[in-house]
Design a protein around this motif. Structure first.
Motif, mmCIF file in Angstrom:
data_model
loop_
_atom_site.group_PDB
_atom_site.id
_atom_site.type_symbol
_atom_site.label_atom_id
_atom_site.label_comp_id
_atom_site.label_asym_id
_atom_site.label_seq_id
_atom_site.Cartn_x
_atom_site.Cartn_y
_atom_site.Cartn_z
ATOM 1 N N ALA A 238 12.734 -13.693 -11.814
ATOM 2 C CA ALA A 238 12.358 -14.959 -12.446
ATOM 3 C C ALA A 238 10.910 -15.309 -12.136
ATOM 4 O O ALA A 238 10.172 -15.800 -13.007
ATOM 5 N N GLU A 239 10.495 -15.045 -10.910
ATOM 6 C CA GLU A 239 9.110 -15.335 -10.512
ATOM 7 C C GLU A 239 8.123 -14.454 -11.267
ATOM 8 O O GLU A 239 7.047 -14.904 -11.661
ATOM 9 N N ALA A 240 8.488 -13.183 -11.502
ATOM 10 C CA ALA A 240 7.601 -12.264 -12.215
ATOM 11 C C ALA A 240 7.480 -12.613 -13.694
ATOM 12 O O ALA A 240 6.439 -12.378 -14.313
ATOM 13 N N GLY A 241 8.552 -13.156 -14.271
ATOM 14 C CA GLY A 241 8.524 -13.513 -15.686
ATOM 15 C C GLY A 241 8.764 -12.314 -16.587
ATOM 16 O O GLY A 241 8.733 -11.158 -16.143
ATOM 17 N N PRO A 242 9.030 -12.559 -17.861
ATOM 18 C CA PRO A 242 9.431 -11.481 -18.782
ATOM 19 C C PRO A 242 8.368 -10.422 -19.022
ATOM 20 O O PRO A 242 8.694 -9.315 -19.459
ATOM 21 N N ALA A 249 13.767 -12.681 -19.578
ATOM 22 C CA ALA A 249 13.490 -13.181 -20.931
ATOM 23 C C ALA A 249 14.203 -14.490 -21.224
ATOM 24 O O ALA A 249 13.672 -15.367 -21.927
ATOM 25 N N GLY A 250 15.406 -14.664 -20.678
ATOM 26 C CA GLY A 250 16.148 -15.897 -20.931
ATOM 27 C C GLY A 250 15.842 -17.003 -19.955
ATOM 28 O O GLY A 250 16.384 -18.111 -20.092
ATOM 29 N N LEU A 301 12.015 1.120 -8.895
ATOM 30 C CA LEU A 301 12.833 1.222 -10.109
ATOM 31 C C LEU A 301 13.362 -0.124 -10.587
ATOM 32 O O LEU A 301 14.024 -0.190 -11.622
ATOM 33 N N TRP A 302 13.063 -1.194 -9.874
ATOM 34 C CA TRP A 302 13.575 -2.495 -10.305
ATOM 35 C C TRP A 302 13.123 -2.880 -11.718
ATOM 36 O O TRP A 302 13.935 -3.401 -12.490
ATOM 37 N N PRO A 303 11.887 -2.642 -12.115
ATOM 38 C CA PRO A 303 11.525 -2.974 -13.503
ATOM 39 C C PRO A 303 12.337 -2.183 -14.526
ATOM 40 O O PRO A 303 12.729 -2.729 -15.576
ATOM 41 N N LEU A 304 12.615 -0.914 -14.236
ATOM 42 C CA LEU A 304 13.414 -0.106 -15.151
ATOM 43 C C LEU A 304 14.856 -0.611 -15.181
ATOM 44 O O LEU A 304 15.490 -0.673 -16.247
ATOM 45 N N PHE A 305 15.374 -0.982 -14.024
ATOM 46 C CA PHE A 305 16.716 -1.547 -13.950
ATOM 47 C C PHE A 305 16.780 -2.855 -14.739
ATOM 48 O O PHE A 305 17.756 -3.114 -15.461
ATOM 49 N N ALA A 306 15.750 -3.678 -14.619
ATOM 50 C CA ALA A 306 15.699 -4.934 -15.377
ATOM 51 C C ALA A 306 15.686 -4.670 -16.878
ATOM 52 O O ALA A 306 16.315 -5.397 -17.660
ATOM 53 N N GLU A 307 14.992 -3.617 -17.285
ATOM 54 C CA GLU A 307 14.964 -3.249 -18.704
ATOM 55 C C GLU A 307 16.361 -2.849 -19.182
ATOM 56 O O GLU A 307 16.781 -3.206 -20.287
ATOM 57 N N LEU A 308 17.081 -2.131 -18.340
ATOM 58 C CA LEU A 308 18.447 -1.747 -18.683
ATOM 59 C C LEU A 308 19.344 -2.978 -18.816
ATOM 60 O O LEU A 308 20.131 -3.095 -19.773
ATOM 61 N N LEU A 309 19.236 -3.915 -17.875
ATOM 62 C CA LEU A 309 20.036 -5.126 -17.940
ATOM 63 C C LEU A 309 19.737 -5.928 -19.202
ATOM 64 O O LEU A 309 20.655 -6.436 -19.864
ATOM 65 N N GLY A 470 8.463 -8.083 17.362
ATOM 66 C CA GLY A 470 8.151 -9.014 16.285
ATOM 67 C C GLY A 470 7.225 -8.464 15.224
ATOM 68 O O GLY A 470 6.848 -9.199 14.301
ATOM 69 N N THR A 471 6.854 -7.188 15.303
ATOM 70 C CA THR A 471 5.953 -6.606 14.305
ATOM 71 C C THR A 471 6.624 -6.588 12.932
ATOM 72 O O THR A 471 7.770 -6.156 12.791
ATOM 73 N N VAL A 472 5.893 -7.057 11.937
ATOM 74 C CA VAL A 472 6.370 -7.062 10.555
ATOM 75 C C VAL A 472 5.333 -6.359 9.689
ATOM 76 O O VAL A 472 4.152 -6.710 9.721
ATOM 77 N N CYS A 473 5.780 -5.363 8.934
ATOM 78 C CA CYS A 473 4.890 -4.645 8.021
ATOM 79 C C CYS A 473 5.112 -5.119 6.585
ATOM 80 O O CYS A 473 6.243 -5.446 6.200
ATOM 81 N N PRO A 474 4.064 -5.120 5.787
ATOM 82 C CA PRO A 474 4.268 -5.403 4.363
ATOM 83 C C PRO A 474 4.756 -4.152 3.636
ATOM 84 O O PRO A 474 4.582 -3.028 4.114
ATOM 85 N N GLN A 475 5.385 -4.365 2.488
ATOM 86 C CA GLN A 475 5.675 -3.248 1.607
ATOM 87 C C GLN A 475 4.402 -2.903 0.843
ATOM 88 O O GLN A 475 3.511 -3.737 0.700
ATOM 89 N N ASP A 476 4.304 -1.660 0.369
ATOM 90 C CA ASP A 476 3.115 -1.209 -0.340
ATOM 91 C C ASP A 476 2.806 -2.149 -1.504
ATOM 92 O O ASP A 476 1.671 -2.572 -1.703
ATOM 93 N N ARG A 477 3.827 -2.463 -2.279
ATOM 94 C CA ARG A 477 3.696 -3.433 -3.364
ATOM 95 C C ARG A 477 5.081 -3.959 -3.678
ATOM 96 O O ARG A 477 6.087 -3.295 -3.448
ATOM 97 N N GLY A 478 5.136 -5.186 -4.181
ATOM 98 C CA GLY A 478 6.402 -5.776 -4.561
ATOM 99 C C GLY A 478 6.993 -5.067 -5.762
ATOM 100 O O GLY A 478 6.283 -4.412 -6.531
ATOM 101 N N PRO A 479 8.301 -5.179 -5.968
ATOM 102 C CA PRO A 479 8.938 -4.428 -7.048
ATOM 103 C C PRO A 479 8.429 -4.773 -8.433
ATOM 104 O O PRO A 479 8.471 -3.932 -9.336
ATOM 105 N N PHE A 480 7.952 -5.993 -8.621
ATOM 106 C CA PHE A 480 7.453 -6.385 -9.939
ATOM 107 C C PHE A 480 5.944 -6.618 -9.959
ATOM 108 O O PHE A 480 5.405 -7.176 -10.918
ATOM 109 N N ASP A 481 5.268 -6.189 -8.889
ATOM 110 C CA ASP A 481 3.811 -6.292 -8.895
ATOM 111 C C ASP A 481 3.227 -5.369 -9.952
ATOM 112 O O ASP A 481 3.762 -4.267 -10.185
ATOM 113 N N PRO A 482 2.144 -5.769 -10.602
ATOM 114 C CA PRO A 482 1.506 -4.859 -11.560
ATOM 115 C C PRO A 482 0.974 -3.640 -10.838
ATOM 116 O O PRO A 482 0.612 -3.709 -9.655
#
Length: 492
Positions: A238-242, A249-250, A301-309, A470-482
């Motif tokens: 929802a945050e990434a948008g359609p 999309a909805g 693969l989340w964007p591809l999964f979203a396309e399938l849904l 307490g070390t926290v690493c970031p992910q390389d990029r978010g699943p819906f990041d461009p």
């Protein structure tokens, strides 16, 4: 002790077969051959030792998986100083694999027994029970007492034998998913002989045993992790948008998923993939795909999964077929015998109900009040264990709190759909001197998606130093990041 003779396997890899005791209660009795693949250290003069790999499942063939991508698994400095070794765990890959049918294709006719499907109606329930019984009986008939000598503790003993045969004083292991359970068994059974243990996607040891009539993966909170990660998918979509998440999309992905699930319960879609026959895509197919390697397990693969849904929500079966054809390409190699290898290890190692009706009771309970959509897929994944004719002659069911000679490095994403973050926290509390590295991201396993985590894991493997608490690493990029912009040349 086995004599290991390596032979060339191409592309810099080597392979070998090592004979280990079939039954550790009779170590001088018959033997069992283990298939191994090795990627030798690039700088043998400064070699630290052997680094075993276990890719989880249980049942993934470690040798073929290492052979397919070992050269890209770790930073160059790690590859320089360790021999990477993938050992097909007994009963898997090419190490006396558990085979229950003449041709693995025949397993496609047993989707309820292999975990590819789960029942949603009384008629399907009866068929699922019949399939599970049939597969269990076929496995015993074809494999005999091999089923009694498969499991995690025998596999841990195998690694200790191989460690000595390879001339190492310590067992070093990187374990993913179920491989983290193997790592915990190693840590608690051989605390003075373990070296570096990197456990990514941590399984709660409650998976092995618990209250009577409880189901292994529900005890390990896999369903909770799945449901929580699905909520994160809805939020981030929802945050990434359609424009970046088609299923937004909805405007409300969570509501759209609920509507799609109900619609597919009532009337499955018919989807033909790669010119094959049309197959139903209903509620069970939706949720099984959601909680899988081509769904929530793999962040890219989340964007591809979203396309399938989105395609399913509008009845666009052509686009669904295209997406499903693409995601099939991501299947790991050598999985022909995986369903039966998985059942053999899981049923040998874990306590599960003997009453097949109990699976429906717990599936419904967890779907309704614990983990929406996720209870049934995880509960029915071990239905075959209700009829299994085999129990490992030796199991480790505790303690899980043994102090090891060196610290253990545990790694988890915040939102893991199979081995939830809470499991890593619990194991961190159980294992003295363990370190917990958190990756602020999504997906099953963290190393492949976080250069920061990979760097810190590499430093641990090379020096023994663990990240600060307490070390926290970031992910390389978010699943819906461009995707990152392509580099451009500056004008001269």
């Amino acid at each position: 002790m086995p004599v290991i003779e390596w032979r060339d396997a191409g592309d810099g890899y080597q392979e070998a077969t090592a004979a280990v005791p079939y039954d550790y209660a009779e170590p001088r009795g018959r033997s069992l051959p283990l298939h191994m693949v090795r990627l030798p250290a690039a700088d043998p003069a400064h070699r630290i030792g052997t680094l075993f790999l276990n890719y989880g499942g249980p049942g993934y063939p470690a040798a073929a998986t290492l052979r397919a991508g070992g050269q890209a698994m770790f930073p160059a400095e790690v590859l320089a100083r360790y021999d990477l070794v993938g050992v097909d765990q007994r009963g898997t890959g090419q190490s006396s694999p558990v085979r229950c049918v003449d041709d693995p294709v025949e397993l496609q006719a047993l989707p309820y027994a292999t975990g590819d499907d789960f029942p949603t109606t009384p008629v399907e329930e009866a068929e699922a029970i019949a399939q599970a019984r049939r597969l269990a009986e076929a496995c015993r008939a074809r494999n005999g007492d091999l089923l009694d000598h498969i499991g995690t503790l025998p596999a841990a003993r195998d690694l200790d034998v191989l460690r000595a045969a390879l001339g190492d004083s310590r067992i070093n292991l990187v374990g993913f998913s179920y491989g983290t359970f193997l790592g915990q068994v190693l840590a608690n059974v051989f605390p003075d002989r373990v070296g570096a243990l990197v456990l990514d996607g941590v399984v709660d040891p409650a998976w092995a045993t618990g209250e009577d009539d409880s189901i292994s993966w529900l005890r390990a909170n896999a369903d909770r992790g799945s449901a929580e990660t699905l909520q994160e998918f809805f939020r981030s979509c929802a945050e990434a948008g359609p424009q970046r998440c088609a299923f937004a999309a909805g405007g409300d992905p969570e509501r759209a998923y609920a509507e799609l699930a109900e619609r597919l319960r009532a009337e499955p879609l018919a989807v033909s993939v790669a010119g094959g026959p049309a197959r139903p895509f209903g509620y069970a197919e939706l949720t099984r795909l959601t909680f899988s390697a081509v769904g929530l397990y793999t962040a890219p693969l989340w964007p591809l999964f979203a396309e399938l849904l989105q395609a399913a929500s509008v009845g666009d079966t052509d686009t669904m077929a295209e997406v499903l054809a693409v995601v099939r390409q991501f299947a790991p190699p050598g999985l022909e015998d995986y369903p039966t290898a998985n059942a053999a290890i899981a049923c040998a190692d874990t306590d599960n109900p003997d009453d097949p009706q109990r699976y429906r009771e717990l599936a419904d309970l967890h779907d309704e009040s614990v983990a929406p959509y996720a209870g049934s897929p995880w509960a029915y994944g071990t239905l075959t264990c209700a009829f299994w004719h085999g129990q490992s002659t030796e199991r480790h069911t505790g303690p899980w709190t043994t102090a090891t000679r060196t610290p253990v490095l545990l790694i988890s994403t915040r939102h893991d759909p199979a081995t939830p973050y809470r499991s890593a926290v619990r194991v961190h509390d159980l294992l003295p001197d363990s370190a917990l590295l958190i990756v602020d991201g999504v997906g099953h396993g963290a190393l492949a998606s976080s250069p920061c985590a990979m760097h810190l894991a590499g430093q641990y493997l090379l020096t023994g130093a663990t990240p600060a608490a307490g070390t926290v690493c970031p992910q390389d990029r978010g699943p819906f990041d461009p995707p990152p912009a392509a580099p451009t040349e500056e004008p001269s």
